[in-house]
Design a protein around this motif. Structure first.
Motif, PDB file in Angstrom:
ATOM      1  N   ASN A 190       0.804  -1.228   0.000  1.00 22.56           N
ATOM      2  CA  ASN A 190       0.000   0.000   0.000  1.00 22.56           C
ATOM      3  C   ASN A 190       0.836   1.277   0.000  1.00 22.56           C
ATOM      4  OD1 ASN A 190      -2.559  -1.155  -0.191  1.00 22.56           O
ATOM      5  ND2 ASN A 190      -2.654  -1.541   2.017  1.00 22.56           N
ATOM      6  N   GLU A 202       0.417   4.190  -2.771  1.00 25.43           N
ATOM      7  CA  GLU A 202       0.105   5.556  -2.376  1.00 25.43           C
ATOM      8  C   GLU A 202       1.131   6.530  -2.945  1.00 25.43           C
ATOM      9  OE1 GLU A 202      -2.004   8.630  -0.849  1.00 25.43           O
ATOM     10  OE2 GLU A 202      -2.606   6.518  -0.934  1.00 25.43           O
ATOM     11  N   ARG A 230       0.457   6.917  -6.639  1.00 24.25           N
ATOM     12  CA  ARG A 230      -0.740   7.726  -6.932  1.00 24.25           C
ATOM     13  C   ARG A 230      -0.440   9.224  -6.877  1.00 24.25           C
ATOM     14  NH1 ARG A 230      -3.830   3.388  -4.527  1.00 24.25           N
ATOM     15  NH2 ARG A 230      -3.391   4.150  -2.426  1.00 24.25           N
TER      16      ARG A 230
END
Length: 725
Positions: A238, A242, A245
C-alpha cells in the motif's frame, strides 16, 4: 521364526557378506552362494535373498554399480568427518541430491535421499565425503549441516482429515518434509496456502500461514500458486501504491528548457496488439547521401522513479515485469506502467532519445543521447505494420508522412539485417508457444508465435540503440551496467558437436577458437537440415547465459563489443539504472551531489547481480506456468495420437516434443514392444530384438496416456517408430 524376522535376518546377513568384502564389489550371485548353507532349508531361499538385496538397494543400504555388483550403500558406509566441505545442493524428482562447488555448473557429489538430513533443493550445505568407491563421475556424500535454506516460503494444499488432524501437500515435489502449522484456524479442506517456514528439522518443517491464496478449484489460483511459490509478490504494498498515486505528469518550464522538443516528428510505437505499456518509439529517415537517420525514444522512467525512493526499492526488488498466460505482474504500478511512463498516442511524454546515423554497411556513427519530449503520432500493432509491408493494408487513415517513415524504416531494417548477419549475429529462431485460455483459465489452444518483418525491424532498432548508448558511455569512461554474454565453454561445444553431427549438422570451423561468425555460419550452412529446429534448441542450451554486469566482456550472441539494456525501463530495472547513470553523469551532473553519484555507482555491481537473479526467477515462473498449462491442455487429449520428435534420451525413457512445442516423456516401461538398453556414450536406446534405435531427432507417433497439471508432467506411449533423421 516369523516371516518378518526371517526377512530382517536375510537382510542383515546380506549386509554382513558385503561388509566382509571391505569395499570390493560383489555380484549378487556370489552373495547367494555365500548364504546358501544358512538358508537352504527354507523354500525359495534364492528368491528371498535376491528380494532382500533389491530392497536394500532401494533403501540405499546397498549400492548397485553399473557392473550389477553391489557395495555398501549410503547408510552403512563410513564417512570422513575430518574434511567438511561446503556447496549447493539440487534435488531431483527421485528425491536424491547433487552438490555443486564454487558456482560450477557440473555437480561433484551425489547424496542419496537417506543422507539429505533435512537439506532441500537449492540449499547451501556442509557435507562430508563417504569412504567408498566413487561413482563413475561423482563422489558420494552425506549432508552434515544446512547453512542456509534457498527459500522459506512454500505453497501447499491444506487437507483436513475426518478425525480432525491435517496434512499439507506441498506443491514442490522436491520438498519431502512433513509440515506442522502453528495454527489451522480458519482453514478449510482444499485451500491453497502460502506457508512461511520458521524452523526446520530432519523430517519436519514448522511454519505458519502467510496467505490463503484461494481454493484449489478457484479460477486463477493455479497460476497464483506458482507465482507465490517462486517468491514473486503479485500485489504492490500500500505505501508504494500511495506513493505512485501521488506521482504526476508535469512538464514545467525547467523540463522544457533541458529537453529537446520532438513532438512534431512523425514518431510512432509498434508493439503487440495486446500491449498496454509502450516504452519505445521510433523515427527513421533516409538521407540524401544514402545513409539513414534513426531516432529511438524511450520512456524516461527515471524522472518518476527517484533514486532510493520506496518506488525505486520496490522496482529493484521485483527486477522486471513477468508475463504469464493470463496476466502481467508489472515492475511498476499500473498508473505508471500503463499511463504516465507509457508512450501512449497523441499525448506529450518525457523520454530519453538516442539519435544515430547508420552507414550503408550498417555501422553506427554520430551518436547523440539526450532528454526529450515526444508525442506518438500513432500506436501501431505488429500486425498492422506487417500488413502494410506485405501490401495487404494501405493504412488509408494514416498520413503520408507516417507511411513514408515506415517505408524508410523497412529499408533501414533490411540494411541492418544484412549487416548483423555479416558480423556474426546468431539467429536461433526457436519457436515460442502461445497458450490461449478461456474465461475459466482453461487452455483451449497451443500455437506457435509467428514473428514477422515488423517484429524483426523493431528488434534491430532496439539493439542499435542499446549498442549506441553503451558505446557513448564507454567513451565517457563512466561506471556502467552492461548486458553481457560470454563465449560458450569448449567442452559444451564439443558435446553439442558430437550430437549435432549425428543429425547431419555440418561443422567446418575450429571449436577451440570459436567466434560468433562461426556459429552463425554453422546455422546458415545447414539451412536445409530437417532437424534444424531441434539443433537450434540444442545449440541455445550450449550457450552461456546472458546476464548483467559492470565489466564489459561483450555480447557473444549478438556479436557486439558494447551492449546494454536501455530500451525497456518500464519492465526491466537495469534499463532504469542505465537511464539514471546518464542523468547523474551527464544531463544533470551539476545538480547531483558527488555523494549521491558515488552512492549510485557503488551499488551498480550488487544491483546488476540482483537483476540477473530476478530475471532467472521471472523466467522460471513463466516456464512453470507454461508447463502447468501444457499439462492441463494435454489432459483434454488423453488417448489421442500425435507426431513428435525425440529431444532427449536417458536410461529411464525418452522425451518427445510435439509440433506445438509441448514436451512429454515416454517411460521405458511404456516401450512395450521390446527390451531396450541405454548406451551412455551415444545417448541411444536400442531394442534387443527389433534393433530399433531411439536417439536425438528420431521421429515418432505417440499416444497421450497421462497429463497432470499439479506435477506439470505429461506421459506418452509409443505408437510407431517413424525413423531416425
Amino acid at each position: 521364526m516369523s516371516d518378518k524376522k526371517s526377512v530382517q535376518s536375510i537382510k542383515q546377513d546380506v549386509i554382513d557378506v558385503v561388509s566382509n568384502e571391505r569395499g570390493r564389489p560383489i555380484p549378487l550371485g556370489i552373495i547367494v552362494k555365500k548364504l546358501e548353507n544358512a538358508y537352504c532349508d527354507q523354500p525359495n531361499f534364492k528368491n528371498n535373498i535376491y528380494r532382500a538385496a533389491e530392497e536394500l538397494i532401494r533403501t540405499g543400504e546397498l549400492k548397485q554399480l553399473k557392473s550389477k555388483s553391489v557395495i555398501l550403500g549410503y547408510i552403512n558406509a563410513p564417512v570422513n568427518l575430518d574434511k567438511i566441505q561446503q556447496g549447493k545442493i539440487s534435488i531431483n524428482s527421485g528425491g536424491s541430491g547433487f552438490i555443486t562447488m564454487d558456482n560450477n555448473k557440473k555437480a561433484s557429489y551425489y547424496v542419496f535421499k537417506t543422507n539429505l538430513n533435512g537439506a532441500l533443493d537449492g540449499d547451501i550445505v556442509e557435507f562430508a565425503e563417504m569412504q567408498k568407491p566413487p561413482r563413475a563421475d561423482l563422489k558420494d556424500a552425506v549432508i552434515t549441516k544446512v547453512i542456509s535454506h534457498a527459500k522459506d516460503f512454500y505453497v501447499g494444499i491444506f487437507h483436513l482429515n475426518p478425525d480432525g488432524t491435517y496434512r499439507i501437500k506441498i506443491d514442490d515435489e522436491k520438498f519431502y518434509l512433513d509440515v506442522r502449522l502453528d495454527s489451522i484456524q480458519g482453514l478449510v479442506e482444499g485451500q491453497k496456502i502460502l506457508i512461511q517456514i520458521a524452523k526446520y528439522e530432519e523430517k519436519i518443517a514448522y511454519g505458519s500461514v502467510s496467505r490463503i491464496i484461494g481454493h484449489v478449484g478457484d479460477v486463477g489460483v493455479d497460476i497464483l500458486s506458482i507465482v507465490y511459490d517462486n517468491g514473486v509478490e503479485p500485489d504492490f504494498p500500500n505505501p508504494v501504491l500511495e506513493y505512485a498515486r501521488n506521482v504526476k505528469l508535469e512538464i514545467n518550464e525547467y523540463q522544457r528548457s533541458i529537453r529537446k522538443d520532438l513532438t512534431n516528428l512523425p514518431i510512432v510505437t509498434i508493439d503487440p496488439a495486446t500491449s498496454k505499456d509502450f516504452d519505445d518509439a521510433i523515427y527513421a529517415k533516409k538521407l540524401e547521401d544514402g545513409k539513414f537517420f534513426l531516432s529511438v525514444s524511450i520512456a524516461d522512467v527515471s524522472h518518476y522513479v527517484k533514486f532510493k525512493s520506496i518506488l525505486d526499492e520496490e522496482a529493484l526488488k521485483r527486477g522486471c515485469s513477468i508475463y504469464l498466460v493470463d496476466r502481467v505482474i508489472p515492475m511498476l504500478p499500473h498508473n505508471l506502467s500503463d499511463d504516465l511512463c507509457s508512450l501512449n498516442p497523441n499525448v506529450d511524454r518525457l523520454t530519453l532519445t538516442c539519435d544515430m546515423r547508420i552507414r550503408t554497411n550498417g555501422e553506427i556513427e554520430d551518436i547523440k543521447v539526450y532528454p526529450s519530449i515526444i508525442k506518438s503520432h500513432r500506436r501501431f500493432s505488429y500486425d498492422e505494420v506487417n500488413a502494410f509491408f506485405n501490401k495487404t493494408d494501405d493504412l488509408s487513415k494514416d498520413t503520408s508522412e507516417v507511411k513514408e517513415m515506415l517505408l524508410d524504416s523497412l529499408e533501414l531494417h533490411k540494411l541492418m539485417d544484412k549487416a548483423k548477419r555479416q558480423r556474426g549475429y546468431i539467429n536461433f529462431d526457436i519457436p515460442e508457444p502461445i497458450i490461449v485460455v478461456n474465461d475459466q483459465g482453461v487452455p483451449t489452444e497451443i500455437k506457435k508465435y509467428e514473428s514477422g518483418t515488423a517484429q524483426h525491424m523493431i528488434e534491430d532498432f532496439m539493439v542499435a540503440a542499446n549498442e549506441a548508448v553503451t558505446t557513448y558511455a564507454e567513451k565517457q569512461k563512466w561506471p556502467f551496467v552492461y548486458r553481457v554474454h560470454d563465449k560458450p565453454s569448449v567442452d559444451r561445444l564439443k558435446t553439442f558437436s558430437l550430437e549435432a553431427k549425428k543429425l547431419g549438422f555440418k561443422i567446418n570451423t575450429d571449436i577451440d577458437k570459436i567466434e560468433p561468425k562461426d556459429v552463425a555460419k554453422w546455422i546458415s550452412d545447414n539451412e536445409g537440415n530437417p532437424n534444424l529446429d531441434l539443433i537450434n534448441m540444442m545449440l541455445l542450451r550450449t550457450m552461456a547465459k546472458a546476464e548483467y554486469g559492470t565489466e564489459n566482456i561483450g555480447h557473444f550472441g549478438l556479436a557486439l563489443k558494447d551492449y546494454t539494456h536501455f530500451t525497456s525501463p518500464i519492465r526491466r530495472y537495469p534499463d532504469l539504472m542505465v537511464h539514471r547513470i546518464y542523468w547523474m553523469c551527464e544531463f544533470e551532473k551539476n545538480k547531483v551531489s558527488e555523494g549521491s553519484r558515488k552512492e549510485m555507482q557503488s551499488q551498480l555491481d550488487a544491483q546488476a547481480g540482483l537483476s540477473s537473479k530476478n530475471e532467472l526467477r521471472s523466467i522460471k515462473c513463466e516456464r512453470d506456468v507454461d508447463a502447468m498449462k501444457f499439462a492441463e491442455y494435454m489432459s483434454q487429449h488423453i488417448g489421442e495420437e500425435f507426431d513428435g520428435q525425440v529431444t532427449s534420451v536417458s536410461p529411464f525413457g525418452i522425451f518427445v516434443q510435439l509440433p506445438n512445442t509441448i514436451e512429454g516423456l515416454i517411460k521405458l516401461v511404456n516401450l512395450k514392444n521390446d527390451f531396450y538398453s541405454f548406451n551412455d556414450k551415444t545417448n541411444e536406446l536400442t531394442g534387443k530384438r527389433t534393433g530399433l534405435r531411439f536417439s536425438l531427432g528420431t521421429k515418432l507417433k505417440v499416444k497421450v496416456i497421462a497429463a497432470n497439471k499439479e506435477t506439470r508432467k505429461i506421459e506418452f506411449e509409443l505408437v510407431k517408430h517413424l525413423g531416425n533423421r
